[in-house]
Structures are given as structure tokens and as C-alpha cells.
Scaffold this motif. Structure first.
Motif, PDB file in Angstrom:
ATOM      1  N   LYS A 196       0.748  -1.290  -0.009  1.00 16.06           N
ATOM      2  CA  LYS A 196       0.064   0.079  -0.021  1.00 16.06           C
ATOM      3  C   LYS A 196       0.799   1.110  -0.001  1.00 16.06           C
ATOM      4  O   LYS A 196       0.484   2.116  -0.710  1.00 16.06           O
ATOM      5  N   ILE A 197       1.992   1.206   0.950  1.00 19.42           N
ATOM      6  CA  ILE A 197       2.995   2.319   0.769  1.00 19.42           C
ATOM      7  C   ILE A 197       3.463   2.605  -0.511  1.00 19.42           C
ATOM      8  O   ILE A 197       3.770   3.584  -0.981  1.00 19.42           O
ATOM      9  N   TYR A 203       1.245   3.910  -3.021  1.00 16.41           N
ATOM     10  CA  TYR A 203       1.156   5.321  -2.864  1.00 16.41           C
ATOM     11  C   TYR A 203       2.321   6.311  -3.411  1.00 16.41           C
ATOM     12  O   TYR A 203       2.179   6.912  -4.070  1.00 16.41           O
ATOM     13  N   ASP A 212       2.183   8.510  -6.467  1.00 14.37           N
ATOM     14  CA  ASP A 212       2.380  10.077  -6.095  1.00 14.37           C
ATOM     15  C   ASP A 212       3.404  10.588  -6.914  1.00 14.37           C
ATOM     16  O   ASP A 212       3.402  11.726  -7.485  1.00 14.37           O
ATOM     17  N   ARG A 250       2.702  10.974 -10.702  1.00 15.36           N
ATOM     18  CA  ARG A 250       1.782  12.032 -11.214  1.00 15.36           C
ATOM     19  C   ARG A 250       2.785  13.265 -10.857  1.00 15.36           C
ATOM     20  O   ARG A 250       2.562  14.328 -11.409  1.00 15.36           O
ATOM     21  N   GLU A 290       5.719  14.635   6.671  1.00 13.08           N
ATOM     22  CA  GLU A 290       4.589  14.983   7.224  1.00 13.08           C
ATOM     23  C   GLU A 290       3.745  13.863   7.063  1.00 13.08           C
ATOM     24  O   GLU A 290       2.906  12.909   7.882  1.00 13.08           O
ATOM     25  N   PHE A 291       3.745  13.146   5.626  1.00 12.72           N
ATOM     26  CA  PHE A 291       2.860  11.997   5.576  1.00 12.72           C
ATOM     27  C   PHE A 291       3.344  11.018   6.367  1.00 12.72           C
ATOM     28  O   PHE A 291       2.576   9.930   6.808  1.00 12.72           O
ATOM     29  N   GLU A 349       4.820  10.977   9.086  1.00 15.00           N
ATOM     30  CA  GLU A 349       4.440  11.071  10.667  1.00 15.00           C
ATOM     31  C   GLU A 349       2.863  10.570  10.652  1.00 15.00           C
ATOM     32  O   GLU A 349       2.396  10.043  11.653  1.00 15.00           O
ATOM     33  N   LEU A 350       1.980  10.851   9.885  1.00 13.12           N
ATOM     34  CA  LEU A 350       0.788  10.459   9.803  1.00 13.12           C
ATOM     35  C   LEU A 350       0.791   8.963   9.831  1.00 13.12           C
ATOM     36  O   LEU A 350      -0.027   8.315  10.306  1.00 13.12           O
ATOM     37  N   LEU A 351       1.481   8.590   8.845  1.00 12.68           N
ATOM     38  CA  LEU A 351       1.656   6.976   8.750  1.00 12.68           C
ATOM     39  C   LEU A 351       1.895   6.372  10.068  1.00 12.68           C
ATOM     40  O   LEU A 351       1.554   5.140  10.433  1.00 12.68           O
ATOM     41  N   LEU A 352       3.042   6.897  10.631  1.00 18.37           N
ATOM     42  CA  LEU A 352       3.808   6.276  11.869  1.00 18.37           C
ATOM     43  C   LEU A 352       2.758   6.188  13.171  1.00 18.37           C
ATOM     44  O   LEU A 352       2.759   5.511  13.978  1.00 18.37           O
ATOM     45  N   ILE A 398       0.993   0.575  11.430  1.00 23.57           N
ATOM     46  CA  ILE A 398       1.941  -0.194  10.417  1.00 23.57           C
ATOM     47  C   ILE A 398       3.262   0.060  10.965  1.00 23.57           C
ATOM     48  O   ILE A 398       3.820   0.848  11.665  1.00 23.57           O
ATOM     49  N   MET A 428       5.812   6.795  18.471  1.00 24.20           N
ATOM     50  CA  MET A 428       6.523   7.756  17.744  1.00 24.20           C
ATOM     51  C   MET A 428       7.956   8.107  18.020  1.00 24.20           C
ATOM     52  O   MET A 428       9.141   8.604  17.141  1.00 24.20           O
ATOM     53  N   TYR A 452       3.480  -2.689  16.738  1.00 22.11           N
ATOM     54  CA  TYR A 452       2.878  -1.710  16.070  1.00 22.11           C
ATOM     55  C   TYR A 452       1.220  -1.802  15.971  1.00 22.11           C
ATOM     56  O   TYR A 452       0.308  -1.178  15.558  1.00 22.11           O
ATOM     57  N   ARG A 508      -1.767   0.104  17.773  1.00 21.80           N
ATOM     58  CA  ARG A 508      -2.081   1.204  17.079  1.00 21.80           C
ATOM     59  C   ARG A 508      -3.552   1.371  16.288  1.00 21.80           C
ATOM     60  O   ARG A 508      -4.243   2.334  16.212  1.00 21.80           O
ATOM     61  N   HIS A 528       0.137  18.539   9.876  1.00 22.22           N
ATOM     62  CA  HIS A 528       0.697  18.654   8.637  1.00 22.22           C
ATOM     63  C   HIS A 528       0.306  17.393   7.446  1.00 22.22           C
ATOM     64  O   HIS A 528       0.281  16.458   8.039  1.00 22.22           O
ATOM     65  N   PHE A 529       0.016  17.744   6.338  1.00 17.97           N
ATOM     66  CA  PHE A 529      -0.414  16.672   5.404  1.00 17.97           C
ATOM     67  C   PHE A 529       0.392  16.824   4.516  1.00 17.97           C
ATOM     68  O   PHE A 529       0.909  17.966   3.980  1.00 17.97           O
ATOM     69  N   PRO A 530       0.285  15.718   3.419  1.00 20.74           N
ATOM     70  CA  PRO A 530       0.820  15.825   2.127  1.00 20.74           C
ATOM     71  C   PRO A 530       0.044  16.941   1.297  1.00 20.74           C
ATOM     72  O   PRO A 530      -1.026  16.789   1.284  1.00 20.74           O
ATOM     73  N   ASN A 565      -8.070   3.102   3.597  1.00 12.09           N
ATOM     74  CA  ASN A 565      -7.392   1.900   2.977  1.00 12.09           C
ATOM     75  C   ASN A 565      -6.284   1.078   4.055  1.00 12.09           C
ATOM     76  O   ASN A 565      -6.200   0.028   4.001  1.00 12.09           O
TER      77      ASN A 565
END
Lengths: 260, 235
Positions: free
Chosen positions: A3-4, A7, A11, A14, A71-72, A74-77, A81, B50, B69, B72, B83-85, B99
């Protein structure tokens, strides 16, 4: 992990830079054929470009992608996963997309100019394989550097230095050592020094394949004498594989200990 | 149930957490307070894995979370700064997180609550800070996790969104969840918190209910009570 990987891959596909990179190789391939219709000569010209350029692009993209996707990450962490999954996924996604730009960009003109009918098909395939190897190696090295520095500028600086060192300075130092110690038998020293530079190793691998002794240089000649063409090729490919595995291992190790 | 034992964390020279021992077992809203740099976010990030502590252990429902993990999937986390992409659209981000987690989610209701439908096809980089925080809240609350961790959830929210947030918090609390929250808004703490933990210089200075804290400092106003503690320690 897929999945990662998926992505990151899409990404990047594109993004504008992938197109620029792809179009660059596409243009390069067509220009080479426009100037000179000989596929073997085109392969040699490309060798010199690929051996310097893929490491540079791999390094720059690797560092850039790490910092811009922090940032992405960190979101995933904070999601369920594994850390190694996140980083290996990003690493493979990025390397694959760069390698694909290279293979498609150069592949299209070569196929159009009849590489399949030519005897140079395997030389060309080796060249693309080396390009892909170098991409994976240098993205891996860049990721290691980026993981060690939270400061973007420092990370960028060190990554570029590493590229400069392996692509340019290393050979200079090597030559200096040769001149200084020319009274001693240097064969084994030269061999081991070559193993520690993936760029040199790639160059030798292709030249062994092309069988152009005039371009082999000192290390290449030693390589050929020591191992012969077949064993030399297998060995250098093996060492290049080690060059992918070791940075990946350290990347996972570093990612496991890092605070975000 | 969360159990922290002798938790130490330092960044190069700064010793942020200096042996934290904490035990939460009752459900409800637990507010983690403290001045800037007291270790609130570090504490929260250690629970999320983290930040990796140098010493000590963290148990979640009796099993250690260090180097794990999977646990979580039972935590929803709202990061302090959203912070987002940048080049991802809001709906793409929601879809992607769904997903990854593969859990039941109720984002539609939340999108309606925060009036986010006009922003769904906008890129995250173009959103204002407050709107991004709303997206952040949707991402956090769309899964039904037993543990919810919120790091300064009120940043940038307008009064309407703030009321919606409080409503969600009440609902989640009624479902019997454990909610950890850090904030500097004392009114919010006064209104919703069941338990207060006050961190100071990496140690736990106070652990109890709001009324206990007020009693201990002889102030009826929570803001003044906190200020009182800080004044004592700054002198």
C-alpha cells in the motif's frame, strides 16, 4: 508494504519531476540516434552519462522525497503499520518510479531504432540494469543520510557531497594513490578499492560486457585479468547487490531508533 | 488501561521526561497539562511509539507496546500540527487512511458536522489552518477506537467547530472510551476533564481531579490555580 509502495509510486508518477526525468532520457535517446546511427556507440556514450547522472538524480530525489514526505510519514507512523514497512515501501516506490523513467525514456528510442534486431541488445539491457541498480543504491544511501539529519540543508549537503565523492573525488584519490605507490604491487589494493565504489564497479561491469579493453582502465584491466570476463561480471553484479542490501538494512535500523 | 513505568526520554542534552510513572484505568477524559516544553507531546508520542524512550516501559492493556505496531489500530491520534501531504485532496487522504486501517469508519457524518463537503476535492495545501484542523479531527474520530489521544485539538477552530468538537468528546466519553487530551485552554479542561495530570519539567507535579487541584491551590478558578503552581516553581 504494498500500500505504501503503491502510494509513493503513483504519487511520484503523477509529479512533474518524473515527467521531466523521463522526457530528458527520451530526448537524449533520440538525439543520440539522430547524430549517430550506431547502437554500440550510442551505448558507450550513454554509459558515461548514466554512470554519473543516475546516482545524482537518485541522491537528489531520495533526499528531497524524504524531507517533503515527512508529514505523510508522521501520519503513517501513528497508524498500525510497522516502521520498516513505511520506509522500505517509500524507498522501493521512489526507486522504482525513477528506474521506470530511465528504462522507458531510453527504451522507447532504442526500440524504435531497432535494438531488437541488433547485436547490442544485451549490452543495452546491461546498461539499463546498471542504471536501475545505481538508482536503487543511491536512493538508499540518500535515505540513510536524510534519516540521520533533521535539518534539510545539512541532509542535502551531505548527500551531494557523497555523490561528488563517489563520482569524482574517489577516482582522483585512487589515481593519486597509484602514482604514489607505483613501486608496490597494487592489484589487490585496486580490486578492493573498486568494490567500495558502486560507480566504478558499474563502469567495469558494462565495459567487461562491451569487451572494449581500451576503455577498461587500470582497475578494469586488473579485474578482467583476475576474474576473467564471466566471473568478473557475476562478481561485480553480486557486489552491487550488496550495495543495495546494506544501505537498506541500515535504513531500517535507523528508522527503528528515530524519534518523530 | 495504560501503565507507564519510570519513563525517561532525552533529546541530545534536554532531559524531557524524567522518570514518569502513571497509571490510567478508568475511562473518561484525562487532561494532560503543563507549560510549553514540559514534555506533554513527548509523553503522548511515546504512547504512540513515535518517540522511543531511553528507559522505562509502557503497557497498554498489560502488554508492552515498545517495538510493537499492531496496538495502534485501537488508537485514534490527533497530531498537534496538522501536517498533511500538500498535493493530496481531502477525499483522497480520507480514502487512503481508510485503506491503510481497514476498519469501519463514519466519516460522512463527521464531514457533515464540520461542513467539509465543499472542501473534499480541494488539495490540502490550499486549505486554511482551521479547515485543515477540521480534516484532522475527521480523520481522528472516523474510527471507533477505544483510546483517543488528542494533542491540542482546539488550535485554529472557530466557536461553532469548537462546540461540535465538545459534542463529539461527550459522545465518545459516553461510549466508555479513554480520551487523553493536551491543551492550554483551561475552560475546556474545567468543562470536560475527569482527571488532570500536570507535568512540570518532565515530572508529574499533580495527578487528580479538577476540584482536588483547585482545593490544593486555594483557587476557585482553574486558570489561576495553574498559574499559582507555575509561579511557585518559577520563583
Amino acid at each position: 508494504m504494498f500500500k505504501i509502495l503503491n502510494y509513493s509510486f503513483f504519487d511520484l508518477m503523477r509529479s512533474r519531476w518524473s515527467y521531466v526525468y523521463f522526457l530528458f532520457y527520451l530526448g537524449l535517446g533520440f538525439i543520440l540516434f539522430f547524430l549517430n546511427n550506431d547502437i554500440t556507440k550510442a551505448v558507450i556514450t550513454l554509459l558515461n552519462i548514466i554512470i554519473v547522472l543516475t546516482p545524482l538524480i537518485g541522491t537528489v530525489f531520495g533526499v528531497m522525497y524524504y524531507y517533503s514526505s515527512r508529514e505523510f510519514t508522521e501520519l503513517l507512523l501513528s497508524q498500525p503499520i510497522k516502521r520498516s514497512t513505511i520506509f522500505i515501501g517509500q524507498y522501493v516506490g521512489l526507486s522504482l518510479s525513477l528506474a521506470l523513467s530511465l528504462v522507458l525514456g531510453l527504451g522507447i528510442p532504442f526500440v524504435l531504432y531497432g535494438v531488437f534486431q541488433s547485436a547490442a541488445i544485451w549490452d543495452f539491457a546491461t546498461l539499463l540494469l546498471i542504471g536501475a541498480y545505481l538508482t536503487f543504491i543511491f536512493v538508499g544511501l540518500a535515505y540513510n543520510i536524510a534519516l540521520s539529519f533533521n535539518d534539510k540543508i545539512k541532509g542535502f549537503g551531505f548527500a551531494i557531497l557523497l555523490w561528488l565523492f563517489l563520482a569524482v573525488i574517489y577516482d582522483g584519490l585512487f589515481l593519486l594513490a597509484m602514482v604514489f605507490f607505483h613501486d608496490y604491487p597494487l592489484d589487490k589494493f585496486a580490486l578492493s578499492v573498486t568494490m567500495f565504489n558502486p560507480i566504478d564497479l558499474s563502469r567495469i561491469l558494462i565495459l567487461l560486457k562491451l569487451d572494449i579493453s581500451a576503455l577498461l582502465g587500470y582497475t578494469g584491466a586488473v579485474f578482467q585479468k583476475f576474474f576473467g570476463t564471466a566471473l568478473g561480471s557475476v562478481l561485480s553484479l553480486l557486489v552491487l547487490t550488496v550495495w543495495i542490501i546494506v544501505p537498506t538494512y541500515f535504513m531500517v535500523l535507523q528508522a527503528r531508533k528515530k524519534d518523530f | 488501561m495504560i501503565n507507564l513505568t519510570n519513563l525517561h526520554k532525552s533529546y541530545s542534552k534536554v532531559h524531557v521526561l524524567q522518570g514518569i510513572d502513571l497509571f490510567f484505568d478508568q475511562n473518561g477524559i484525562i487532561a494532560i497539562l503543563g507549560p510549553n516544553g514540559s514534555g506533554k507531546t513527548t509523553l503522548i508520542k511515546s504512547i504512540l511509539g513515535m518517540v522511543i524512550p531511553q528507559k522505562g516501559d509502557i503497557l497498554l492493556n498489560e502488554s508492552s507496546i515498545l517495538n510493537e505496531y499492531k496496538y495502534r489500530k485501537d488508537i485514534s491520534y490527533l497530531p498537534q500540527i496538522a501536517h498533511f501531504p500538500q498535493n493530496l485532496k481531502v477525499e483522497e487522504l480520507i480514502k487512503m487512511i481508510k485503506n491503510i486501517r481497514q476498519q469501519k469508519s463514519n466519516e460522512i457524518e463527521l464531514i457533515r458536522l464540520f461542513n467539509l463537503s465543499p472542501y473534499l476535492d480541494k488539495k490540502l495545501g490550499t486549505l486554511s489552518g482551521g479547515t485543515r484542523q477540521k480534516v484532522n479531527i475527521v480523520l481522528t474520530f472516523m474510527f471507533d477506537s477505544p483510546l483517543i489521544i488528542l494533542d491540542e485539538p482546539t488550535t485554529g477552530l472557530d466557536p461553532v467547530a469548537l462546540i461540535s468538537l465538545k459534542k463529539i468528546l461527550d459522545e465518545e466519553k459516553a461510549k466508555g472510551k479513554m480520551i487523553l487530551i493536551t491543551t492550554h485552554i483551561m475552560n475546556l479542561v474545567d468543562e470536560i476533564a475527569d482527571q488532570v495530570i500536570f507535568l512540570l519539567d518532565g515530572n508529574i507535579y499533580f495527578n487528580g481531579t479538577v476540584s482536588q487541584l483547585k482545593k490544593q491551590t486555594n483557587h476557585s478558578n482553574l486558570e489561576h490555580a495553574i498559574a499559582e503552581i507555575l509561579k511557585e516553581t518559577y520563583v
